[in-house]
Every structure is written in C-alpha cells, then in structure tokens.
Design an enzyme around this catalytic site. Structure first.
Site, PDB file in Angstrom:
ATOM      1  CD1 TRP A 213      -2.706   1.347   0.077  1.00 46.50           C
ATOM      2  CD2 TRP A 213      -3.241   0.639   2.123  1.00 46.50           C
ATOM      3  NE1 TRP A 213      -3.963   1.804   0.352  1.00 46.50           N
ATOM      4  CE2 TRP A 213      -4.325   1.372   1.608  1.00 46.50           C
ATOM      5  CE3 TRP A 213      -3.352   0.094   3.398  1.00 46.50           C
ATOM      6  CZ2 TRP A 213      -5.486   1.589   2.319  1.00 46.50           C
ATOM      7  CZ3 TRP A 213      -4.510   0.295   4.118  1.00 46.50           C
ATOM      8  CH2 TRP A 213      -5.567   1.035   3.584  1.00 46.50           C
ATOM      9  CE  LYS A 216      -3.471   5.782   2.085  1.00 46.17           C
ATOM     10  NZ  LYS A 216      -4.863   5.635   1.590  1.00 46.17           N
ATOM     11  CG  ASP A 245      10.364  -5.019  -8.168  1.00 50.29           C
ATOM     12  OD1 ASP A 245       9.280  -5.630  -8.223  1.00 50.29           O
ATOM     13  OD2 ASP A 245      10.811  -4.358  -9.122  1.00 50.29           O
TER      14      ASP A 245
END
Length: 297
Positions: A213, A216, A245
């Site tokens: 996210w 977040k 990644d």
C-alpha cells in the site's frame, strides 16, 4: 536463509528526462541516457540476494550487450546464473523510460522474456524441487507461469506470486499459490465483482493476500482471519523506484520467521530502499537492515 528460485523477467532499463513529453511527430532533446538493470524478476532476485538468501534466477536473455550486462549484474550479486537461457534469435528485453515533472512514460519490449516456455519449466523440474520458495511475477508468458505454479505445487513448495503487471490467472491456479502480493491497484482484478473492495477481497480469498500500500504499509489477513494493517516506516524519501520489488524479495527471505515478523522486516527493507537513488542501488544488504538506526525504538 531460504533457497529461492526466481522465475521471471530480465530487462535493460533505458531512462532519460525531458522538460515535457513530446507531441505526436515531435522531436525533443532529452537529458543523459542512463542504462541500468531491471525487470521485476531481476529486481526481486537482487533484493533477496542482498538480504542473504541463496537465489537462483531462471530467465532468458538475448545474445547481445544488454544480455551480457544483465548476466554480469546477476553474478555480481551472487545469484546463481546456471539456469539463464540464452536466445540467439531474440534480443534482450528493454524498458524505455521517459520522465518529466514526476510523471513517466514507459514502453517495454518483452524480447527474450517472452520466449520462456512451459517446456523450459518442465526441464527445470529438478531445480524447482531443490528450492524452498518459488517467486514469480507476470512479465513472462501466462502459460509458463501456470506450469511453474503447477509443478511447484506438486512438490509442496512455497509459491509467492507478485501479480504485476496484472493478468488474470484461472482460479484453480491462484488457489495453488501460497501468497499473493498485489498492490492497491492490482488487487481489484482479484475480486469477483466490481463492488469488491480490497478489504473484502483479502478476507474472502482462500489464498493469503498481502496488499502492498505504498506509504501506507500493507494490508493482510492475520492468523486469526482478521484484517490487519501494518503501517509503513516513516523515512526520508529519495527515490521510491523498486520499493515494491524490494518488499517481495525481502518477504521471501524472512517468511520463515512467521507472517507478521516477515512483513515487518519487508517493510523495513522497502523503507530503506527509498532512502537512496535507483531501484537496485537502493536495495539494502542484510547488514544494513540489521544495523539501521531508522527502526530502533
């Protein structure tokens, strides 16, 4: 540490900056051309290797200068290259990246990435058996991904799929995956209807979903089958390229610690990666992760 087999893409990234994007038919002067090693498979393999895992890469390269650059980069990061496929009739894949005012235009030429076949995966059956975790993305052909998942599932391997770029897989295939790691945009395609939210998709999925996210943090279903949010660490951001990644590679490194511990370590690794420039250049080593003052309480 885990033995990780990454089956995925290897790209040469060609990047430049412009004041604005050109109109159709227009020629503009750009900044210096930067050539670096990329591709989701490549990036995630490097992230895991830097964190101490034993990593093997199964991918395809053309017999060209980009292929040589990518091959040498894998070796420089102590990644096993014994199973890199060399294609004499297909060039290495490239990503053409133009940036302007915090936006980018990207054109990917799939090249040798698109030549990895299900037969190549069948030929690597023994390799799959020898590794603990199979890490996949979606920058290689769909039928090749499916064959890799089927064989890995047959041998009870931990299968981690980062569904990017998002392409739907049959439900019976995704249910063989151990963990799905989409971002907040990719997860919507995993739902059964347009009214599904990330929260309902995570709660209703038979396969554990960990939604990355961005700033977040992550959203996932914990061991009590409850929705749980782990916030991202607050760090000074220099370059967010490669953070996702880094998270995927780190997750495979630390999953043996348990789900929540692995996620916290992965969030720390991805947070460290954005404090430095470059996708692979920003990825931390295990020593850097363990010695960082950013996460001390």
């Amino acid at each position: 540490m885990n033995n990780i087999l990454v089956i995925g893409s290897l790209n040469a990234d060609l990047e430049t900056d412009v004041d604005r994007f050109p109109q159709p038919g227009e020629t503009l002067l750009g900044g210096p051309l930067h050539v670096s090693c990329g591709g989701k498979g490549n990036n995630q393999a490097v992230a895991a290797a830097k964190l101490g895992a034993n990593v093997t890469m199964l991918g395809a390269l053309g017999k060209d200068n980009f292929g040589e650059m990518l091959f040498q980069n894998l070796q420089a990061n102590q990644i096993n290259t014994d199973h890199i496929l060399t294609r004499t009739d297909t060039p290495s894949a490239t990503a053409l990246i133009t940036r302007s005012q915090n936006e980018n235009h990207i054109i990917v030429t799939d090249g040798a990435n698109n030549t990895i076949t299900p037969d190549d995966i069948v030929a690597a059956t023994e390799l799959i058996k020898q590794n603990d975790i199979i890490l996949l993305q979606q920058e290689i052909p769909l039928d090749t991904q499916i064959k890799a998942i089927e064989i890995a599932h047959q041998f009870n391997k931990i299968i981690v799929l980062n569904p990017a770029p998002m392409r739907p897989l049959p439900k019976e295939v995704t249910e063989k995956v151990s963990y799905l790691l989409p971002n907040e945009h990719e997860i919507i395609a995993l739902g059964g209807s347009s009214s599904d939210t990330p929260e309902t998709i995570i709660l209703n999925s038979k396969t554990p979903i960990i939604m990355t996210w961005g700033s977040k943090g992550v959203l996932y279903k914990n061991n009590h089958q409850q929705l749980q949010h782990l916030p991202a660490y607050s760090v000074p951001v220099v370059d967010s390229t490669g953070a996702g990644d880094t998270f995927c590679g780190a997750f495979c490194c630390f999953i043996h610690l348990g789900l929540e511990a692995a996620l916290r370590k992965s969030l720390q690794a991805s947070a460290l990666s954005v404090t430095r420039a470059g996708a692979q250049g920003g990825m931390p080593t295990l020593q850097e992760l363990e010695s960082s003052d950013l996460f001390r309480t």
